[in-house]
Enzyme design. Sequence first.
Site, mmCIF file in Angstrom:
data_model
loop_
_atom_site.group_PDB
_atom_site.id
_atom_site.type_symbol
_atom_site.label_atom_id
_atom_site.label_comp_id
_atom_site.label_asym_id
_atom_site.label_seq_id
_atom_site.Cartn_x
_atom_site.Cartn_y
_atom_site.Cartn_z
ATOM 1 N N ASN A 276 61.889 10.989 32.029
ATOM 2 C CA ASN A 276 63.057 10.303 32.555
ATOM 3 C C ASN A 276 62.659 9.037 33.299
ATOM 4 O O ASN A 276 61.585 8.967 33.895
ATOM 5 C CB ASN A 276 63.819 11.207 33.541
ATOM 6 N N ASN B 210 71.630 8.839 33.349
ATOM 7 C CA ASN B 210 71.038 9.671 34.402
ATOM 8 C C ASN B 210 71.336 9.136 35.794
ATOM 9 O O ASN B 210 71.584 9.908 36.722
ATOM 10 C CB ASN B 210 69.532 9.776 34.206
ATOM 11 N N LYS C 169 69.814 5.997 28.467
ATOM 12 C CA LYS C 169 69.649 7.252 29.197
ATOM 13 C C LYS C 169 69.466 7.000 30.695
ATOM 14 O O LYS C 169 69.920 7.792 31.526
ATOM 15 C CB LYS C 169 68.461 8.045 28.651
ATOM 16 N N GLY D 81 52.068 18.722 31.152
ATOM 17 C CA GLY D 81 53.207 19.106 31.972
ATOM 18 C C GLY D 81 53.975 20.233 31.316
ATOM 19 O O GLY D 81 54.836 19.999 30.470
ATOM 20 N N GLY E 235 56.497 22.152 32.062
ATOM 21 C CA GLY E 235 57.750 22.448 32.734
ATOM 22 C C GLY E 235 58.831 22.674 31.694
ATOM 23 O O GLY E 235 58.550 23.084 30.567
ATOM 24 N N GLY F 87 58.122 20.281 28.623
ATOM 25 C CA GLY F 87 56.819 20.499 28.012
ATOM 26 C C GLY F 87 56.726 21.830 27.285
ATOM 27 O O GLY F 87 56.156 21.915 26.183
ATOM 28 N N ASN G 180 73.071 12.183 37.500
ATOM 29 C CA ASN G 180 72.130 13.146 38.089
ATOM 30 C C ASN G 180 72.209 13.260 39.607
ATOM 31 O O ASN G 180 72.321 14.371 40.133
ATOM 32 C CB ASN G 180 70.698 12.820 37.652
#
Length: 312
Positions: free
Chosen positions: A104, A192, A188, A7, A9, A12, A196
């Site tokens: 996540n 989140n 977390k 990954g 992104g 990564g 988020n």
Amino acid sequence: MNIAVVGLGALGIAFATFLKNSGITVFGITKEKYLKNFEKNTVRVKGIWGDHTANLDGIYSDPSQIKENINLVILTVKSYDTEKALNQIKPIVGKETLILIAQNGYGNYEKAVEIFGKDKVLLSRVIFGSKIVDKNSVEITVSADDVRIGDPSKTIPEKKVLNIVETIRKSGIPASFAPDVYQILWDKILYNCALNPLGALLECSYGDLAENKYTRQIMENIIKEIFLVTKANDIKLRWENSEEYIKHFYQNLIPPTKKHFPSMFYDLKSGKKTEIDALNGAIIKLAQKKGIKAQTNETITLLIKFKESNPV
């Protein structure tokens, strides 16, 4: 050590760049449609940890193209791609290969254990902010704590875990060993889930949310529901009650990240799918298992799904 980062992104690219520049052999795995973004296998990082450029040892869409023995796979894909990615990496997961979950939400570690077994899977809690600024370049915008790494099952020799922690730390990414990493990850998840989706829907920073009495009430309701749901599911948190966590949330967690916008905000702005199902959506499923309600989490999840299905 040979490492494959799955990954490429925001997260990564950060891991791959720092690890490669520390002298390690690093391969990237990305979707075929993104291969064109990485001319000469180049990845870049800028931001609070400085400017860095690295040329990886190969970037592929098919992990079986990697012929070297891989010691560590770092999984950084979005949670909705977890199962597919785990099945794709089977050809490079050998007898001595470990998998580090760096994602996540709830369910990623559990899915990896289901496929590969407890003795192959490590868990991490990542709480530095990274965003894509170009096709192969990311910016580190904030770092609230070390990358915390551990083995929730306590089946992997501690020496192996410590070696991986040290490898990541020496690359320039703050990292430390965490025997209680599962509880730290849930910290977390709480963080989140509260921030988020609201930040994404209202298009504002974490600090903006914390300073407004109306959004504070919504966030606190989300947190209180998560405490009820985790208790019903025998999931142990590091906090005795929601009031204790909420105090920590406002006093210690928000200040260093107050200017940060959630990745979910950028996902919605670019018309991408979000990770809501691994966050508030996962809370709903855990609540349903026990026949209880998590109304605020359900409402926020439905609003995000509306935005996903009606991109601007």
